[in-house]
Enzyme design. Structure first.
Site, PDB file in Angstrom:
ATOM      1  N   ASN A 188      18.494  14.029  22.678  1.00 31.34           N
ATOM      2  CA  ASN A 188      19.293  13.615  23.782  1.00 31.34           C
ATOM      3  C   ASN A 188      20.934  14.517  23.667  1.00 31.34           C
ATOM      4  O   ASN A 188      21.541  14.404  25.349  1.00 31.34           O
ATOM      5  CB  ASN A 188      19.598  12.759  22.953  1.00 31.34           C
ATOM      6  CG  ASN A 188      20.459  11.469  24.813  1.00 31.34           C
ATOM      7  OD1 ASN A 188      20.549  10.605  25.139  1.00 31.34           O
ATOM      8  ND2 ASN A 188      21.402  10.753  23.481  1.00 31.34           N
ATOM      9  N   ASP A 243      13.933  11.229  18.747  1.00 28.12           N
ATOM     10  CA  ASP A 243      15.249  10.099  18.177  1.00 28.12           C
ATOM     11  C   ASP A 243      16.099   9.490  19.739  1.00 28.12           C
ATOM     12  O   ASP A 243      16.037  10.732  20.977  1.00 28.12           O
ATOM     13  CB  ASP A 243      16.274  10.842  17.658  1.00 28.12           C
ATOM     14  CG  ASP A 243      17.686  10.110  17.921  1.00 28.12           C
ATOM     15  OD1 ASP A 243      18.057   8.777  16.548  1.00 28.12           O
ATOM     16  OD2 ASP A 243      19.027  10.365  18.479  1.00 28.12           O
ATOM     17  N   GLU A 284      11.455   6.579  19.522  1.00 25.10           N
ATOM     18  CA  GLU A 284      12.325   6.163  19.114  1.00 25.10           C
ATOM     19  C   GLU A 284      12.721   5.466  20.937  1.00 25.10           C
ATOM     20  O   GLU A 284      13.576   6.414  21.362  1.00 25.10           O
ATOM     21  CB  GLU A 284      13.540   6.443  18.825  1.00 25.10           C
ATOM     22  CG  GLU A 284      14.280   5.379  17.998  1.00 25.10           C
ATOM     23  CD  GLU A 284      15.665   5.262  17.616  1.00 25.10           C
ATOM     24  OE1 GLU A 284      16.115   4.758  17.093  1.00 25.10           O
ATOM     25  OE2 GLU A 284      16.122   7.245  18.506  1.00 25.10           O
TER      26      GLU A 284
END
Length: 516
Positions: free
Chosen positions: A127, A229, A266
């Site tokens: 990200n 993540d 996640e």
């Protein structure tokens, strides 16, 4: 000669005992769909070179601990070069942090883990990068720099209404997402904080770089999968369909390299937001499980969790029947489970009973199996593992002075191994039961529909011709329950639970598993 024959017979019996569970069934590896994954923060795990920081060689040295516990896989928190202790801000996507060792050592770790039938999953942080990543350093140089569009930049006057927004989300307490690099009129976007600028996934060059990084770790290094993540934040929250599409494409690219690649995402939100990610991320963390488990104890209402889990599983099933429900009772972002349960040892042991008898693919956070303690801020949830008493613990990491997990508060593993009632031996027993009972590992969940005292959690696990009934008492008052017809073989009991004629009696914080 006769003596040798006896020795061989004894050896065969020992091997047979090691390969069977309490129910007499063979221990099986159900990963990834229902296997057990052990989360490790290398920094705090085991230090072999005396620099105070855990390392890859330390993990290799302790792989037998993971195997003995009964875990089928390891998820490593970030291992790539980074300026921070937690390493969620990457500066080089194709190497390991020098504090941890070398890439060759990590390849050796994978080789040794695979010898033990233990899979390896690494944290993939895509990200954002570190603000010290070469891409970002280049992007700052000018608006015309080829890497400028690798990140999200905007002129100050175009984002004036957003610079000082005060929004706190479930997975970030950062109140400002646009950041001033200290020169000119341009700001950059960083959802979590200024040291983690978000990558621009509208740029096809960024996407290709990410796919190349994934291929590198799968092909050249040999990992078995990725924990992704902040998967919800690849694109802004108001563009969920773009997020879903990206992860479908990511999965396609990774499966082209490794058809059985494991991808767990996640997505920190309620099930309605989480579920649409399943086509791209076949495994997703079940945050509802963690929080509802704690709520069940707070309210002494056993069926809250069982009903929530049934609701989540049914909801996902309507979208796809090829999902993996990654359940967990704690992780590196939440206070240690023992702290969340008021440091009650009976509750901690019962909580792992619940996790291991529920459907899903459970994750265990390192140190929970010895009752480690820890509260926010995060670094104190990630304190060094206690292998032995401090005087004898040559591998204990010292990078941080612990506040919670010390010899005075936590019994080290070496001592717990010799204690029949220790946390470690309890964890090992219940994990072994799960690994040797297909109903507990793979069975569907059916709720007990009869009359039930409020503190009781009762459910069935059913797989083919195996039927198991599970009951937990989440209070400090003894409870009773009538045994369902046909259930007569006790597979497991904890806390003094047992049966008497037609009744199950459950003392405070006890559990029982009965097979039909």
């Amino acid at each position: 000669m006769r003596k040798n024959i006896y020795q061989i017979i004894i050896l065969i019996l020992l091997i047979s005992a090691a390969c069977t569970g309490q129910s007499g069934n063979k221990v099986e590896n159900h990963w990834p769909h229902a296997g057990v994954t052990y989360e490790i923060f290398i920094q705090s795990f085991y230090d072999t070179d005396g620099d105070g920081i855990g390392d890859i060689k330390g993990v290799i040295k302790k792989l037998d601990h993971v195997k003995e516990l009964g875990a089928n896989a390891i998820w490593f928190m970030p291992i790539m070069p980074s300026p921070s202790y937690h390493k969620y801000d990457v500066t080089d996507y194709k190497d390991v942090h020098p504090d941890y060792g070398t890439l060759d050592e990590f390849k050796e770790l994978i080789k040794e883990a695979h010898k033990r039938d233990v899979k390896i999953v690494i944290d993939m942080i895509i990200n954002h990068t570190s603000n010290e990543h070469p891409w970002f350093l280049e992007s700052q140089k000018s608006r015309d720099n080829p890497y400028r569009d690798f990140y999200v930049w905007a002129q100050k006057d175009t984002i004036a209404d957003y610079i000082n927004k005060k929004t706190i989300t479930l997975d970030s307490d950062n109140i400002q997402q646009w950041h001033d690099p200290g020169f000119g009129e341009d700001f950059y976007y960083g959802f979590f904080y200024g040291g983690m600028p978000d990558l621009n996934f509208d740029n096809p060059n960024v996407r290709e770089e990410i796919y190349d990084i994934g291929r590198f770790w799968l092909e050249e290094v040999g990992v078995d999968g990725f924990r992704l993540d902040a998967a919800k934040h690849i694109f802004p929250d108001d563009r969920p369909e773009d997020n879903h599409e990206f992860w479908r494409e990511f999965r396609e690219k990774m499966e082209a390299v490794k058809p059985d690649v494991y991808l767990v995402g996640e997505v920190y939100d309620m099930k309605e937001i989480v579920a649409p990610y399943l086509p791209g991320l076949p495994a997703l963390f079940n945050f509802d499980f963690h929080y509802t488990l704690l709520e069940s104890y707070e309210k002494e209402d056993g069926m809250i969790l069982a009903k929530k889990q049934k609701e989540v599983l049914d909801f996902y099933q309507d979208i796809t029947d090829e999902f993996i429900d990654a359940t967990f009772s704690s992780n590196h972002d939440q206070p240690r489970l023992l702290n969340s349960l008021n440091e009650n040892p009976r509750k901690l042991k019962q909580a792992i009973n619940i996790l291991m008898t529920m459907p899903g693919a459970p994750f265990l956070y390192y140190g929970e199996e010895i009752g480690m303690l820890g509260k926010k801020p995060d670094e104190y949830i990630r304190e060094p593992y206690l292998w032995d008493i401090e005087a004898n613990d040559k591998g204990r990491a010292t990078w941080i002075e612990p506040r919670y997990s010390m010899d005075e508060t936590v019994t080290p593993l070496a001592i717990q191994k010799s204690m029949s009632t220790s946390y470690f031996n309890h964890y090992r027993e219940i994990i072994n039961l799960r690994n040797s009972n297909r109903a507990l590992a793979l069975g569907k969940l059916e709720l007990y529909e009869g009359s039930l005292a409020k503190p009781l959690m009762a459910y069935f696990r059913i797989h083919e011709d195996q039927n198991v009934f599970v009951v937990h008492n989440l209070s400090d008052i003894e409870q009773k329950l009538e045994i369902p017809d046909g259930y007569d073989q006790i597979l497991f009991h904890y806390g003094g639970a047992g049966t008497d004629n037609k009744s199950i009696y459950l003392p405070a914080y006890s559990s029982i598993v009965i097979e039909k």
